[in-house]
Design a protein around this motif. Structure first.
Motif, PDB file in Angstrom:
ATOM      1  N   SER A  21      -7.430  -9.986  -7.547  1.00 16.97           N
ATOM      2  CA  SER A  21      -8.543 -10.124  -6.598  1.00 16.97           C
ATOM      3  C   SER A  21      -9.680  -9.206  -6.991  1.00 16.97           C
ATOM      4  N   ASP A  22     -10.902  -9.751  -7.004  1.00 17.99           N
ATOM      5  CA  ASP A  22     -12.068  -8.895  -7.258  1.00 17.99           C
ATOM      6  C   ASP A  22     -12.590  -8.265  -5.971  1.00 17.99           C
ATOM      7  N   LYS A  23     -11.858  -8.482  -4.869  1.00 20.06           N
ATOM      8  CA  LYS A  23     -12.220  -7.883  -3.589  1.00 20.06           C
ATOM      9  C   LYS A  23     -11.286  -6.742  -3.213  1.00 20.06           C
ATOM     10  N   HIS A  24     -10.401  -6.382  -4.139  1.00 15.13           N
ATOM     11  CA  HIS A  24      -9.424  -5.324  -3.890  1.00 15.13           C
ATOM     12  C   HIS A  24      -9.455  -4.272  -4.995  1.00 15.13           C
ATOM     13  N   LEU A  25      -9.182  -3.037  -4.579  1.00 18.17           N
ATOM     14  CA  LEU A  25      -8.932  -1.952  -5.513  1.00 18.17           C
ATOM     15  C   LEU A  25      -7.424  -1.800  -5.637  1.00 18.17           C
ATOM     16  N   PHE A  26      -6.918  -1.759  -6.865  1.00 17.71           N
ATOM     17  CA  PHE A  26      -5.488  -1.591  -7.102  1.00 17.71           C
ATOM     18  C   PHE A  26      -5.244  -0.185  -7.643  1.00 17.71           C
ATOM     19  N   GLU A  27      -4.424   0.584  -6.911  1.00 16.34           N
ATOM     20  CA  GLU A  27      -4.118   1.966  -7.279  1.00 16.34           C
ATOM     21  C   GLU A  27      -2.615   2.113  -7.506  1.00 16.34           C
ATOM     22  N   ILE A  28      -2.241   3.139  -8.240  1.00 10.11           N
ATOM     23  CA  ILE A  28      -0.830   3.492  -8.374  1.00 10.11           C
ATOM     24  C   ILE A  28      -0.295   3.927  -7.019  1.00 10.11           C
ATOM     25  N   LYS A  29       0.915   3.493  -6.692  1.00  6.30           N
ATOM     26  CA  LYS A  29       1.576   4.007  -5.488  1.00  6.30           C
ATOM     27  C   LYS A  29       2.332   5.267  -5.891  1.00  6.30           C
ATOM     28  N   TRP A  30       1.811   6.385  -5.451  1.00  7.76           N
ATOM     29  CA  TRP A  30       2.372   7.674  -5.850  1.00  7.76           C
ATOM     30  C   TRP A  30       3.651   7.959  -5.076  1.00  7.76           C
ATOM     31  N   ASP A  31       4.711   8.293  -5.802  1.00  6.77           N
ATOM     32  CA  ASP A  31       6.020   8.518  -5.193  1.00  6.77           C
ATOM     33  C   ASP A  31       6.131   9.982  -4.789  1.00  6.77           C
ATOM     34  N   GLY A  32       5.593  10.278  -3.602  1.00  8.92           N
ATOM     35  CA  GLY A  32       5.590  11.658  -3.144  1.00  8.92           C
ATOM     36  C   GLY A  32       5.624  11.750  -1.639  1.00  8.92           C
ATOM     37  N   ILE A  33       4.921  12.735  -1.093  1.00  7.86           N
ATOM     38  CA  ILE A  33       4.893  12.990   0.345  1.00  7.86           C
ATOM     39  C   ILE A  33       3.452  12.886   0.834  1.00  7.86           C
TER      40      ILE A  33
END
Length: 336
Positions: free
Chosen positions: A56-68
């Motif tokens: 989608s060019d209407k979304h930003l895709f980020e890493i899902k950080w495995d933390g708190i």
């Protein structure tokens, strides 16, 4: 008022009357004075719904950080770190001291992570940081297993609320005003617009938890789960034997499960989510009709045991070093 200002400019000594007059004029005009402005005590973090990878060019895709999850509040050279549930965890992470140099009146949403030798987030390591209890231990761990704060949203800046602004604008402000001032062990989460599927595949190739898709024109919804954010995570499924259940009266709270590993059955913990209303009644009957005195295999869990013959498929994020399923979700029931 203007005469008072002129006298103070020509006075060789500080004039407290100027400050009082200035604050009074602001009060009468309805504008807040700088000294009256303050950051919110606590903002409940926005939550993401689960979904599949997409482009989608209407979304930003980020890493899902495995933390708190944590919120950083900065005000007049003082900072606070608050957990997802509103617990002040500032003292646990002395390495985040440089946060105090950020613009006053800013609130950042982010994730606390601990990276392993390969540069990947280690949930086990960040959990050990969160479980520390003494200042001496906080200081030792900050040097032995330093954490990083990954900021991915800006909710306030200069005491001005940005929550109702679109994500695109919030990120622009964060990159312009916050990113250049971040110190060691701090960063702004990066991402891509468009190729969500390939970004997810790349995250799996790097053995990361997954990605989060965020709609660029969406506002921030404190404390709510919204499809404006969609988390896409790697997962595995396993056929499990139902050893027993945790009883809560007329219903079960969770199932105690085991799965095969190297030809032997081992308890892998409990699963308490994923059950729909239509399944609960017949499953309750099966569990209660099959009660017995001991589990099929040794188990540290406490519960009511059932005879062999009940199985289920469970989806889980990973199996911990202790052999327990992390974030298990019930998928379907299988009976002999």
């Amino acid at each position: 008022m203007s005469q008072s200002l002129r006298r103070c400019r020509n006075c060789a000594k500080p004039c407290s009357g100027l400050l009082v007059s200035y604050q009074l004029s602001l009060a009468l005009s309805g504008r807040p004075s700088h000294m009256d402005r303050s950051s919110p005590d606590f903002i409940k973090p926005m939550l993401a719904e689960s979904g599949e990878a997409f482009d989608s060019d209407k979304h930003l895709f980020e890493i899902k950080w495995d933390g708190i999850r944590a919120m950083a509040y900065v005000e007049q050279g003082v900072y606070r770190l608050m957990s997802r549930r509103g617990v002040d965890v500032t003292e646990r992470y002395p390495e985040f001291e440089p946060l105090r140099s950020l613009p006053s009146g800013c609130v950042l949403d982010g994730e606390i992570v601990v990276l392993d030798a390969d540069g990947k987030p280690s949930f086990r390591s960040v959990l050990s940081r969160a479980q520390a209890r003494t200042k001496l231990r906080f200081r030792h761990l900050s040097q032995a297993t330093a954490a990083d704060f990954i900021a991915f949203d800006l909710l306030y800046l200069d005491y001005n609320e940005l929550i109702r602004k679109p994500l695109r604008d919030r990120r622009e402000s964060m990159l312009e005003r916050i990113a250049p001032k971040l110190g060691e062990h701090m960063a702004v989460s990066d991402g891509v617009i468009g190729p969500g599927r390939s970004f997810f595949d790349e995250s799996l190739a790097r053995d990361l938890e997954g990605i989060v898709a965020k709609r660029l024109n969406s506002r921030y919804f404190p404390g709510k789960r919204s499809d404006a954010w969609i988390k896409v995570r790697k997962s595995s499924s396993a056929l499990c034997a139902i050893l027993g259940f945790v009883d809560k009266g007329d219903d079960f709270e969770s199932l105690i499960i085991a799965t095969e590993d190297d030809g032997e059955l081992h308890c892998v913990g409990r699963v308490g989510t994923g059950f729909d209303a239509a399944l609960r009644e017949p499953l309750n009957d099966l569990l209660r009709d099959g009660r017995c005195d001991a589990p099929l295999v040794p188990c540290d869990e406490k519960g009511t045991w059932v005879m062999p013959g009940l199985y289920c498929v469970v989806r889980y994020l990973e199996c911990t070093r202790d052999g327990i399923f992390r974030e298990p979700v019930f998928e379907k029931l299988i009976t002999d």
